[in-house]
Enzyme design. Sequence first.
Site, mmCIF file in Angstrom:
data_model
loop_
_atom_site.group_PDB
_atom_site.id
_atom_site.type_symbol
_atom_site.label_atom_id
_atom_site.label_comp_id
_atom_site.label_asym_id
_atom_site.label_seq_id
_atom_site.Cartn_x
_atom_site.Cartn_y
_atom_site.Cartn_z
ATOM 1 N N PRO A 2 0.930 -1.226 -0.040
ATOM 2 C CA PRO A 2 -0.103 -0.092 -0.066
ATOM 3 C C PRO A 2 0.730 1.103 0.088
ATOM 4 O O PRO A 2 1.901 1.253 0.842
ATOM 5 C CB PRO A 2 -0.719 -0.316 1.308
ATOM 6 C CG PRO A 2 -0.676 -1.706 1.824
ATOM 7 C CD PRO A 2 0.547 -2.290 1.186
ATOM 8 N N GLU A 3 0.578 2.178 -0.766
ATOM 9 C CA GLU A 3 1.220 3.620 -1.059
ATOM 10 C C GLU A 3 0.060 4.712 -0.597
ATOM 11 O O GLU A 3 -1.130 4.361 -0.189
ATOM 12 C CB GLU A 3 1.618 3.515 -2.366
ATOM 13 C CG GLU A 3 2.879 2.505 -2.522
ATOM 14 C CD GLU A 3 3.696 3.010 -3.857
ATOM 15 O OE1 GLU A 3 3.710 4.083 -4.351
ATOM 16 O OE2 GLU A 3 3.953 2.044 -4.399
#
Length: 256
Positions: A2-3
């Site tokens: 996840p970013e």
Amino acid sequence: MPELPEAERARLQIDRVLGREIVAVDDRDTYVCRPHAPGEIEHALTGRRLVSAHRRGKFLWAETDDDGPSLGLHLGMAGRIAVDEEPAPRQWDRFALEFADGGRMALRDKRRLGRALIEPDFSHVGPDAAEVSRDVFRERVGRGILPLKAKLLDQGVIAGVGNLLADETLWRARLSPRRPAGSLSEEELDLLRRQLRAATRSAIRQGGVHTGDVIGERHRDGHCPRCGTPLERGVVGGRTTYWCPECQPDLVTPGS
């Protein structure tokens, strides 16, 4: 992993449970909930309501009513926020809140690398990459001899940019990931900031960083979606990196 876009989508999920009374907390996973002992987060949150959800980069937190403690959450490498879903198999829900209306919010994480904690400290994290102002971006990113991609990935410089978002942003801005950060002009830095914001908005809207224009070509036989040139592959800032040698030339040789 996840970013920033995935973290923003998770924040929007937390928005769905604001105002609902917490009647139970599953905080038994002592690794995910470190340094808290089992029952500590439950004691702090039971009977309260989440009233606002926030994000800085990849870090999430929610404030509680009556000046209660804030709840910090991090998705780790594979986590997501699940709202009003059935419990996951194999104890993949590492932390969960249950509400008086029968609903539920869980940190669902197969790899067990997420975090849940009370009163998180984000003092080590730079300004949010999607919200940083022009002058602050110039000051923080446009200095030094580090390769540009490494500078973008430094969460203490700006927060939220991961490996895929960095490659997508640099491709959009036509900037080499190997350029020394301090070699960029103000005009190039402003362009980079605009493209970072645009790439972030697009990823949030379309469902995540994997939807980026160049991301589908990040493989050994990949080609630039813009000009068709075979992409180059290397390690920059300790991360596998893809870029177009035609669109993103090394105008300044690293270390010169």
